[in-house]
Design an enzyme around this catalytic site. Structure first.
Site, short mmCIF file in Angstrom:
data_model
loop_
_atom_site.label_atom_id
_atom_site.label_comp_id
_atom_site.label_asym_id
_atom_site.label_seq_id
_atom_site.Cartn_x
_atom_site.Cartn_y
_atom_site.Cartn_z
N SER A 63 0.91 -1.22 -0.04
CA SER A 63 -0.03 -0.02 0.19
C SER A 63 0.80 1.30 -0.04
CB SER A 63 -0.91 0.06 1.23
OG SER A 63 -1.53 1.18 1.28
N TYR A 105 -2.81 -1.34 9.89
CA TYR A 105 -2.89 -1.45 8.65
C TYR A 105 -1.64 -1.01 7.86
CZ TYR A 105 -4.14 -1.05 3.59
OH TYR A 105 -4.36 -0.92 2.35
N1 NAP Z 1 -8.40 0.05 -2.68
C1 NAP Z 1 -7.43 1.00 -2.36
O1 NAP Z 1 -7.33 2.01 -2.53
C2 NAP Z 1 -6.24 0.29 -1.90
C3 NAP Z 1 -5.03 1.11 -1.54
C4 NAP Z 1 -3.74 0.36 -1.17
C5 NAP Z 1 -3.86 -0.93 -1.10
N2 NAP Z 1 -4.90 -1.64 -0.98
C6 NAP Z 1 -5.02 -3.14 -0.78
O2 NAP Z 1 -5.47 -3.87 -1.86
C7 NAP Z 1 -6.03 -4.91 -1.39
C8 NAP Z 1 -7.50 -5.04 -1.94
O3 NAP Z 1 -8.01 -3.89 -1.50
P1 NAP Z 1 -9.72 -3.60 -1.86
O4 NAP Z 1 -9.78 -2.25 -1.60
O5 NAP Z 1 -9.79 -3.95 -3.21
O6 NAP Z 1 -10.47 -4.37 -0.92
P2 NAP Z 1 -11.98 -4.69 -1.15
O7 NAP Z 1 -12.73 -4.16 -2.13
O8 NAP Z 1 -12.67 -4.66 0.32
O9 NAP Z 1 -11.85 -6.32 -1.61
C9 NAP Z 1 -11.24 -7.32 -0.85
C10 NAP Z 1 -11.48 -8.53 -1.50
O10 NAP Z 1 -10.84 -9.70 -0.60
C11 NAP Z 1 -11.76 -10.69 -0.22
N3 NAP Z 1 -11.40 -11.06 1.46
C12 NAP Z 1 -11.40 -10.34 2.40
N4 NAP Z 1 -11.02 -11.00 3.46
C13 NAP Z 1 -10.85 -12.43 3.01
C14 NAP Z 1 -10.42 -13.37 3.30
N5 NAP Z 1 -10.24 -13.53 4.89
N6 NAP Z 1 -10.27 -14.58 2.52
C15 NAP Z 1 -10.48 -14.58 1.41
N7 NAP Z 1 -10.91 -13.40 0.80
C16 NAP Z 1 -11.13 -12.20 1.44
C17 NAP Z 1 -13.22 -9.75 -0.10
O11 NAP Z 1 -14.25 -10.86 -0.39
P3 NAP Z 1 -14.89 -11.31 0.74
O12 NAP Z 1 -15.63 -10.41 1.66
O13 NAP Z 1 -16.15 -12.35 0.11
O14 NAP Z 1 -14.16 -12.53 1.64
C18 NAP Z 1 -12.71 -9.19 -1.51
O15 NAP Z 1 -12.98 -10.15 -2.65
C19 NAP Z 1 -5.84 -5.26 0.04
O16 NAP Z 1 -4.66 -5.96 0.44
C20 NAP Z 1 -5.44 -3.70 0.39
O17 NAP Z 1 -4.99 -3.42 1.40
C21 NAP Z 1 -6.02 -1.16 -1.62
#
Ligand code: NAP
Length: 254
Positions: free
Chosen positions: A148, A162
């Site tokens: 991140s 986080y």
């Molecule tokens: N979005 C951003 O701006 C951003 C920025 C920096 C880093 N990130 C990183 O990118 C990654 C994805 O973030 P996102 O924003 O795309 O999150 P998101 O929209 O909340 O999606 C998370 C995904 O992970 C799955 N998930 C969550 N807990 C899980 C578990 N215990 N086992 C299996 N699957 C699981 C969720 O599905 P279910 O709930 O059905 O399990 C969903 O498919 C993360 O590591 C986050 O820290 C995101």
């Protein structure tokens, strides 16, 4: 030099954790469109099935929780039953918890560290036989950890566990990269900036203006931005890159 296949991932086998939504779905969509066979996993079985059905290409949904060793074991068993080798592992599933410093709880540490830090380590450990089987000197297997921008620059939110988990995954990426380089497995991290997802929601126009004005490129990230970085790392073009943290954040950390 023949560059026709330089960025190809055609025929490669990939696993994207958390591939049913957000950044994981963006990466799964890119890998699928580029000709990889993509396994996606997430806890909500309906969402996994509907994502696998709606993402074009050879995409297979597996429901499961990767936050426990038991869940990791089940997923690894399912992949091993279907594939002799894995070429691309995207450790994307992650969680975030925010609270004021004075009330930040132990649970808010445990849940975040389990999924964001321990899970990528143990999933890689358990999938090593398949990753080793998939890598050659010319075309190593590629592990891509999703870190991140929050570990490159401290943002406005109180997300202590986080930020620490993401700083740690950036560093773990380097130690695993050094250990596995001679075994034809690369390990890199992508540090995304602001991508709209279930975790990162823009609630109104004022917030959109605030977010966009903070990013030197003047916008949030798109599926192409993050899928492009993943495809590069997983292709022949990325074969000499290991232990790197690639910021895909429009300059947000500058
Ligand atoms: N979005 C951003 O701006 C951003 C920025 C920096 C880093 N990130 C990183 O990118 C990654 C994805 O973030 P996102 O924003 O795309 O999150 P998101 O929209 O909340 O999606 C998370 C995904 O992970 C799955 N998930 C969550 N807990 C899980 C578990 N215990 N086992 C299996 N699957 C699981 C969720 O599905 P279910 O709930 O059905 O399990 C969903 O498919 C993360 O590591 C986050 O820290 C995101």
């Amino acid at each position: 030099m023949d560059i026709s296949g330089l960025f190809s991932v055609k025929g490669r086998v990939a696993l994207v954790t958390g591939g049913s939504a957000g950044i994981g779905r963006m990466i799964a969509t890119g890998l699928g469109a580029a000709g990889a066979r993509v396994y996606i996993c997430a806890r909500n079985a309906e969402k996994v099935a509907s994502a696998a059905a709606s993402i074009p290409g050879d995409v297979i949904g597996l429901a499961g929780d990767v936050s426990t060793l038991e869940g990791i074991g089940k997923l690894v068993g399912e992949i091993t039953a279907r594939e002799a080798a894995l070429h691309i592992l995207v450790n994307n599933a992650g969680t975030l918890s925010d609270a004021p410093l004075d009330s930040f709880s132990e649970d808010q540490w445990d849940d975040v560290l389990e999924l964001n830090l321990k899970t990528p380590f143990f999933l890689l450990q358990k999938l090593l036989p398949l990753l080793r089987a998939g890598g050659t000197a010319e075309r190593p297997s590629a592990v891509i950890n999703i870190g991140s921008v929050g570990a490159l620059k401290i943002g406005p939110r109180e997300v202590y566990s986080y930020q620490a988990s993401k700083g740690a995954i950036h560093w773990l990426t380097k130690s695993l990269a050094k250990r596995l380089a001679s075994e034809n497995v690369t390990v890199n991290a992508i540090a995304p900036g602001f991508f709209e997802s279930e975790m990162t929601v823009i609630t109104d126009d004022a917030m959109r203006r605030m977010v966009e004005s903070a990013v030197p490129r003047g916008r949030t990230g798109t599926p192409e931005d993050v899928a492009g970085a993943a495809i590069y790392l997983a292709s022949r073009a990325g074969a000499y890159v290991t232990g790197s943290v690639i910021a895909v954040e429009g300059g947000l950390s500058i």
